[in-house]
Design a protein around this motif. Structure first.
Motif, PDB file in Angstrom:
ATOM      1  N   GLN A 189      -1.050   4.261  25.525  1.00 23.61           N
ATOM      2  CA  GLN A 189       0.201   5.026  25.418  1.00 23.61           C
ATOM      3  C   GLN A 189       1.425   4.200  25.811  1.00 23.61           C
ATOM      4  O   GLN A 189       2.542   4.702  25.856  1.00 23.61           O
ATOM      5  N   GLY A 190       1.177   2.922  26.124  1.00 22.54           N
ATOM      6  CA  GLY A 190       2.253   2.047  26.595  1.00 22.54           C
ATOM      7  C   GLY A 190       2.131   1.849  28.098  1.00 22.54           C
ATOM      8  O   GLY A 190       1.202   2.354  28.730  1.00 22.54           O
ATOM      9  N   TYR A 191       3.098   1.108  28.656  1.00 28.21           N
ATOM     10  CA  TYR A 191       3.043   0.881  30.110  1.00 28.21           C
ATOM     11  C   TYR A 191       4.423   0.648  30.720  1.00 28.21           C
ATOM     12  O   TYR A 191       4.547   0.239  31.855  1.00 28.21           O
ATOM     13  N   LEU A 192       5.478   0.946  29.933  1.00 27.84           N
ATOM     14  CA  LEU A 192       6.814   0.577  30.393  1.00 27.84           C
ATOM     15  C   LEU A 192       7.499   1.638  31.256  1.00 27.84           C
ATOM     16  O   LEU A 192       8.584   1.409  31.777  1.00 27.84           O
ATOM     17  N   ASN A 193       6.887   2.810  31.399  1.00 24.25           N
ATOM     18  CA  ASN A 193       7.366   3.722  32.445  1.00 24.25           C
ATOM     19  C   ASN A 193       6.226   4.601  32.930  1.00 24.25           C
ATOM     20  O   ASN A 193       5.221   4.765  32.250  1.00 24.25           O
ATOM     21  N   LEU A 194       6.401   5.162  34.116  1.00 28.47           N
ATOM     22  CA  LEU A 194       5.294   5.858  34.767  1.00 28.47           C
ATOM     23  C   LEU A 194       5.104   7.281  34.259  1.00 28.47           C
ATOM     24  O   LEU A 194       4.071   7.897  34.537  1.00 28.47           O
ATOM     25  N   ASP A 195       6.102   7.809  33.519  1.00 27.90           N
ATOM     26  CA  ASP A 195       5.957   9.171  32.998  1.00 27.90           C
ATOM     27  C   ASP A 195       4.703   9.308  32.130  1.00 27.90           C
ATOM     28  O   ASP A 195       4.104  10.380  32.056  1.00 27.90           O
ATOM     29  N   LEU A 196       4.300   8.218  31.479  1.00 28.94           N
ATOM     30  CA  LEU A 196       3.154   8.238  30.560  1.00 28.94           C
ATOM     31  C   LEU A 196       1.894   8.780  31.217  1.00 28.94           C
ATOM     32  O   LEU A 196       1.121   9.509  30.608  1.00 28.94           O
ATOM     33  N   ILE A 197       1.691   8.405  32.475  1.00 28.11           N
ATOM     34  CA  ILE A 197       0.437   8.758  33.154  1.00 28.11           C
ATOM     35  C   ILE A 197       0.643   9.853  34.206  1.00 28.11           C
ATOM     36  O   ILE A 197      -0.303  10.291  34.850  1.00 28.11           O
ATOM     37  N   ASN A 198       1.883  10.293  34.346  1.00 25.01           N
ATOM     38  CA  ASN A 198       2.194  11.336  35.328  1.00 25.01           C
ATOM     39  C   ASN A 198       1.901  12.700  34.712  1.00 25.01           C
ATOM     40  O   ASN A 198       2.570  13.104  33.754  1.00 25.01           O
ATOM     41  N   PRO A 199       0.904  13.421  35.220  1.00 25.29           N
ATOM     42  CA  PRO A 199       0.508  14.701  34.602  1.00 25.29           C
ATOM     43  C   PRO A 199       1.658  15.705  34.548  1.00 25.29           C
ATOM     44  O   PRO A 199       1.683  16.571  33.667  1.00 25.29           O
ATOM     45  N   ASP A 200       2.620  15.596  35.481  1.00 24.69           N
ATOM     46  CA  ASP A 200       3.767  16.523  35.485  1.00 24.69           C
ATOM     47  C   ASP A 200       4.787  16.196  34.398  1.00 24.69           C
ATOM     48  O   ASP A 200       5.640  17.012  34.075  1.00 24.69           O
ATOM     49  N   LYS A 201       4.710  14.977  33.836  1.00 26.73           N
ATOM     50  CA  LYS A 201       5.734  14.543  32.877  1.00 26.73           C
ATOM     51  C   LYS A 201       5.194  14.404  31.452  1.00 26.73           C
ATOM     52  O   LYS A 201       5.962  14.394  30.508  1.00 26.73           O
ATOM     53  N   ASN A 202       3.885  14.230  31.311  1.00 24.63           N
ATOM     54  CA  ASN A 202       3.327  13.965  29.987  1.00 24.63           C
ATOM     55  C   ASN A 202       2.075  14.801  29.746  1.00 24.63           C
ATOM     56  O   ASN A 202       1.026  14.555  30.360  1.00 24.63           O
ATOM     57  N   PRO A 203       2.147  15.786  28.844  1.00 22.26           N
ATOM     58  CA  PRO A 203       0.957  16.614  28.569  1.00 22.26           C
ATOM     59  C   PRO A 203      -0.215  15.801  28.012  1.00 22.26           C
ATOM     60  O   PRO A 203      -1.375  16.213  28.114  1.00 22.26           O
ATOM     61  N   ASP A 204       0.097  14.619  27.432  1.00 29.06           N
ATOM     62  CA  ASP A 204      -0.959  13.767  26.863  1.00 29.06           C
ATOM     63  C   ASP A 204      -1.429  12.678  27.829  1.00 29.06           C
ATOM     64  O   ASP A 204      -2.028  11.682  27.408  1.00 29.06           O
ATOM     65  N   TYR A 205      -1.173  12.853  29.118  1.00 32.84           N
ATOM     66  CA  TYR A 205      -1.502  11.809  30.101  1.00 32.84           C
ATOM     67  C   TYR A 205      -2.972  11.381  30.047  1.00 32.84           C
ATOM     68  O   TYR A 205      -3.309  10.238  30.349  1.00 32.84           O
ATOM     69  N   ALA A 206      -3.869  12.292  29.626  1.00 32.94           N
ATOM     70  CA  ALA A 206      -5.315  11.998  29.626  1.00 32.94           C
ATOM     71  C   ALA A 206      -5.660  10.834  28.702  1.00 32.94           C
ATOM     72  O   ALA A 206      -6.672  10.155  28.892  1.00 32.94           O
ATOM     73  N   LYS A 207      -4.799  10.561  27.704  1.00 28.93           N
ATOM     74  CA  LYS A 207      -5.057   9.451  26.785  1.00 28.93           C
ATOM     75  C   LYS A 207      -4.957   8.091  27.484  1.00 28.93           C
ATOM     76  O   LYS A 207      -5.387   7.078  26.935  1.00 28.93           O
ATOM     77  N   CYS A 208      -4.363   8.075  28.668  1.00 33.23           N
ATOM     78  CA  CYS A 208      -4.232   6.824  29.431  1.00 33.23           C
ATOM     79  C   CYS A 208      -5.544   6.424  30.110  1.00 33.23           C
ATOM     80  O   CYS A 208      -5.587   5.416  30.825  1.00 33.23           O
ATOM     81  N   TYR A 209      -6.604   7.224  29.917  1.00 36.22           N
ATOM     82  CA  TYR A 209      -7.882   6.944  30.582  1.00 36.22           C
ATOM     83  C   TYR A 209      -8.983   6.683  29.555  1.00 36.22           C
ATOM     84  O   TYR A 209      -9.022   7.309  28.495  1.00 36.22           O
ATOM     85  N   ASN A 210      -9.894   5.801  29.904  1.00 39.08           N
ATOM     86  CA  ASN A 210     -11.043   5.487  29.045  1.00 39.08           C
ATOM     87  C   ASN A 210     -12.183   6.474  29.282  1.00 39.08           C
ATOM     88  O   ASN A 210     -12.119   7.312  30.187  1.00 39.08           O
ATOM     89  N   ASP A 211     -13.247   6.316  28.488  1.00 40.09           N
ATOM     90  CA  ASP A 211     -14.361   7.267  28.546  1.00 40.09           C
ATOM     91  C   ASP A 211     -15.354   6.968  29.662  1.00 40.09           C
ATOM     92  O   ASP A 211     -16.239   7.766  29.932  1.00 40.09           O
ATOM     93  N   TYR A 212     -15.248   5.782  30.282  1.00 37.30           N
ATOM     94  CA  TYR A 212     -16.211   5.442  31.340  1.00 37.30           C
ATOM     95  C   TYR A 212     -15.626   5.761  32.727  1.00 37.30           C
ATOM     96  O   TYR A 212     -14.412   5.911  32.890  1.00 37.30           O
ATOM     97  N   ALA A 213     -16.534   5.843  33.682  1.00 35.59           N
ATOM     98  CA  ALA A 213     -16.125   6.210  35.052  1.00 35.59           C
ATOM     99  C   ALA A 213     -15.374   5.062  35.717  1.00 35.59           C
ATOM    100  O   ALA A 213     -15.628   3.891  35.416  1.00 35.59           O
ATOM    101  N   PRO A 214     -14.461   5.380  36.644  1.00 38.10           N
ATOM    102  CA  PRO A 214     -13.769   4.336  37.408  1.00 38.10           C
ATOM    103  C   PRO A 214     -14.768   3.397  38.087  1.00 38.10           C
ATOM    104  O   PRO A 214     -15.770   3.850  38.654  1.00 38.10           O
ATOM    105  N   GLY A 215     -14.507   2.094  37.955  1.00 33.86           N
ATOM    106  CA  GLY A 215     -15.390   1.103  38.574  1.00 33.86           C
ATOM    107  C   GLY A 215     -16.585   0.731  37.726  1.00 33.86           C
ATOM    108  O   GLY A 215     -17.342  -0.177  38.061  1.00 33.86           O
TER     109      GLY A 215
END
Length: 361
Positions: A121-147
């Motif tokens: 979704q890009g990386y030039l501002n934090l709104d992309l991954i902020n659930p309060d600012k972006n309804p599509d924030y989940a797209k910033c995550y991959n299908d595998y577990a952290p680590g």
């Protein structure tokens, strides 16, 4: 080293430049813990035919990440952070992979690109991954577990920059200047307007279809309007902790020597030996990636190196060293016809092998 040897090395390097249509390149070689050679080839500015010099500074792209990670190590040593801290708690909004909502994403995972975040979704501002600012924030995550997987992700490091601000109380660019650059006596930084614009090397992207270069002026965009409305701990991507350092090849080599000597150079201690070694220790097997530094066993055949590369706006930067044998290389070009073999541009591979053969072997 005899001048005939220099001439031979430079003639060979010019051949590498010609093979990849390189516009300009600055190099620095470290041997036995000292800078033994610096040189600039070609042009700083294609249109005005201005020659490149050792005093000129480049935006170095992803090698910048190691400055952010080094800053984090300093804050850990100051007792302000831990690698096991919850990334979201540090950033100030929820950072959880929605597919694994109960699994904590740690600061260490972000530093090693194992956080399960992505740049889709890009990386030039934090709104992309902020659930309060972006309804599509989940797209910033991959299908595998952290680590559980590795994916190189610039967003990790723009978020890390905000943590440096929150924990230090200093604006990101100022923190790096005050705690890394100035103690080491280096000229550089992330804020365009705090640097002499006459020293900026023009960057050029190569277009294979038309077989020519076009300039990339946005590499040094000052972003004054955004800085005027700066919010500490949130606007940090303006300075690009992930790629925005501007520095010369020679000064980058001095910084590299600090990592080569595990945190201390010329009596100046930047980070502890323990944390310096940790940055250099691979966390993922295939990519051999540590904390903003990676291992490379195939860049120079049979030689183990540690460092990082960068590429953006047509620039390609390379910083690799061997901490046991105390040698290393910095190579920065402002424009090439780039081809790749594996992870590394063929230009960088040819250039580093050329310098190794002439100066180290």
């Amino acid at each position: 080293m005899a001048s005939a040897q220099y001439e031979s090395a430079e003639a060979d390097f010019e051949q590498v430049m010609n093979r990849f249509n390189a516009i300009g390149a600055s190099v620095a070689v470290v041997k036995e813990g000292k800078i033994i050679y610096t040189h600039s080839f070609g042009l700083k500015d294609l249109e005005n035919k201005t020659p490149l010099t050792d005093q000129d500074i480049f935006r170095i792209a992803s090698i910048s990440k190691s400055f952010s990670a080094t800053s984090i190590m300093q804050l850990i040593e100051a007792g302000k952070l831990s690698l096991d801290d919850d990334f979201g708690d540090l950033v100030g909004f929820k950072i959880r992979n929605p597919k694994f909502p109960d699994q904590k994403i740690t600061l260490k995972m972000a530093l090693s690109h194992t956080s399960s975040l992505n740049d889709s979704q890009g990386y030039l501002n934090l709104d992309l991954i902020n659930p309060d600012k972006n309804p599509d924030y989940a797209k910033c995550y991959n299908d595998y577990a952290p680590g559980k997987g590795y994916q190189y992700c610039n967003l990790n490091f723009n978020l890390i920059g905000t943590i440096i601000e929150k924990k230090s109380g200093e604006r990101f660019d100022q923190y790096v200047k005050n705690h890394i650059l100035q103690p080491l006596g280096l000229y550089g930084g992330y804020c365009v307007d705090s640097l002499d614009s006459n020293r900026f090397v023009k960057l050029y992207e190569y277009h294979t279809d038309i077989k020519s270069f076009t300039p990339s002026p946005t590499a040094y965009a000052p972003r004054r309007a955004e800085i005027k409305d700066y919010v500490m701990g949130y606007s940090t991507p303006i300075f690009s902790p992930t790629g925005g350092m501007k520095i010369s090849a020679t000064d980058l080599a001095k910084y590299m020597m600090m990592h080569m000597n595990y945190g201390t150079v010329n009596g100046v201690k930047i980070i502890s030996k323990k944390h310096s070694k940790l940055m250099q220790t691979k966390i993922t097997e295939e990519e051999e990636y540590g904390l903003a530094l990676r291992q490379a066993g195939n860049l120079i055949p049979g030689v183990k190196l540690i460092g990082h590369t960068g590429s953006a706006y047509g620039l390609y930067s390379t910083m690799f060293f061997n901490p046991k044998q105390k040698f290393g290389f910095v190579i920065i070009t402002n424009g090439i016809n780039a081809t790749y073999t594996g992870d590394f541009p063929d230009f960088s591979r040819a250039a580093i092998n050329n310098l190794y053969r002439h100066f180290i072997q």
